[in-house]
Design a protein around this motif. Structure first.
Motif, short mmCIF file in Angstrom:
data_model
loop_
_atom_site.label_atom_id
_atom_site.label_comp_id
_atom_site.label_asym_id
_atom_site.label_seq_id
_atom_site.Cartn_x
_atom_site.Cartn_y
_atom_site.Cartn_z
N SER A 1 0.77 -1.12 0.00
CA SER A 1 -0.06 0.22 -0.14
C SER A 1 0.80 1.10 -0.15
O SER A 1 0.43 2.02 -0.68
N LEU B 1 -6.03 7.06 0.22
CA LEU B 1 -7.16 6.12 0.04
C LEU B 1 -6.79 5.33 -1.17
O LEU B 1 -7.48 3.99 -1.16
N MET C 1 -7.12 1.30 -0.38
CA MET C 1 -8.25 0.34 -0.84
C MET C 1 -7.93 -0.64 -1.83
O MET C 1 -8.36 -1.78 -1.89
#
Length: 332
Positions: A126, A170, A174
């Motif tokens: 991420s 985000l 996600m």
């Protein structure tokens, strides 16, 4: 068949292999075993020295960048806000890998909890994607500053910068979220040994004794679509920037304007080129030794966090002047 041979061959590399590992399924094993750098176990202590130095420089350099930007009001601008985000991302990436790696090298502490392994994998993937997004945001900042300088302050206001930053965070959170959930639901068998210093996504899911095509296809899709889109956006921004630079009347003006992009270009190259090289060696370097693959996968995670503050500190006049001012004040 190929994955079975891979697991069995890895199992013979280390005495931690489970005695009945060839026949027992252990869905969601309690721990994985990280081998470190297979084939170079005797040199682990010596290898830890440069890695430890890289980590120390990364920690010190990125904290200095954030401190200077916070303390200097003239640096409260979009470019430096994104630079602080880059520093935070680099700190998370290096801290996700180095402490466990050094514990393997120094204390032979090879076990890692299954949930901790998936957490480490998630943070690495991420924040890698977040960093890629930050580089796109910085390219957009340079595009507006050079191609439309009169509207820079009205286009990239603080709320706009905050929204761009939130969108990049985000997106990373996600899009990578399915990876640990998919990895957790696979049944694992044969061995719980990972021939690496950290929980690399492919190395983990390859240990599953089921069809992992969903994980593989999703991982490839995210890599090609998202990272490919980021590289494309950066390329388009710099094509426009170069067109604007070459339209300037004098050579001095062109060099001075291009110099404002120099540090960002160096950071882009330091981030993407090692990843590209590692991906190519993993895809086509079938005859390359395993320890070389492992070293490469570590270097592309550790070197950019060390280089980024050095590049910006050396090539950005405002940061360099403020840093010199701090040292002179301390000396006085």
């Amino acid at each position: 068949m190929k994955e079975t041979l891979f697991c069995l061959s890895v199992g013979h590399l280390h005495p931690y292999t489970m005695s009945d590992s060839n026949s027992t399924d252990f869905t969601n094993p309690s721990t994985f075993i990280l081998l470190g750098i297979p084939g170079l176990e005797a040199a682990h202590v010596w290898i830890s020295i440069p890695f430890c130095m890289i980590y120390a420089i990364a920690i010190l350099g990125n904290f200095i960048i954030m401190f200077i930007v916070k303390m200097e009001p003239s640096l409260h601008a979009p470019m430096y806000y994104f630079l602080c985000m880059l520093a935070i991302t680099d700190l998370v990436l290096s801290t996700s890998v180095l402490p466990k790696m050094l514990s393997i090298f120094w204390f032979n502490s090879r076990e890692i909890n299954f949930s901790a392994c998936l957490t480490q994998m998630y943070f690495l993937l991420s924040f890698f994607m977040i960093e890629s997004g930050i580089l796109v945001a910085m390219a957009f900042d340079r595009y507006v500053a050079i191609c439309d300088p009169l509207r820079h302050s009205t286009t990239l206001t603080n709320p706009v910068v905050a929204k761009i930053s939130l969108a990049m965070v985000l997106r990373g959170i996600m899009l990578i979220l399915p990876h640990p959930f998919l990895a957790r639901r696979w049944p694992y068998c044969r061995t719980n040994i990972i021939p690496n210093t950290y929980c690399e996504h492919i190395a983990v899911v390859k240990l599953a004794c089921t069809d992992i095509s969903v994980s593989s296809y999703y991982s490839l899709s995210v890599a090609f679509l998202v990272i490919g889109l980021d590289v494309f956006c950066i390329a388009v921004s710099y094509i426009q920037i170069l067109r604007a630079i070459f339209s300037l009347p004098t050579k001095d003006a062109r060099l001075k304007t291009f110099g404002t992009c120099g540090s960002h270009l160096c950071v882009i190259l330091a981030f993407y080129i090692p990843h590209l090289f590692a991906a190519l060696t993993q895809r086509f370097g079938h005859n390359v030794a395993l320890h070389f693959h492992v070293l490469m996968s570590n270097m592309y995670l550790l070197v950019p966090p060390m280089l980024n503050p050095i590049i910006y500190g050396a090539k950005t006049q405002e940061i360099r002047d403020r840093l010199l001012q701090l040292f002179l004040q301390k000396g006085t």
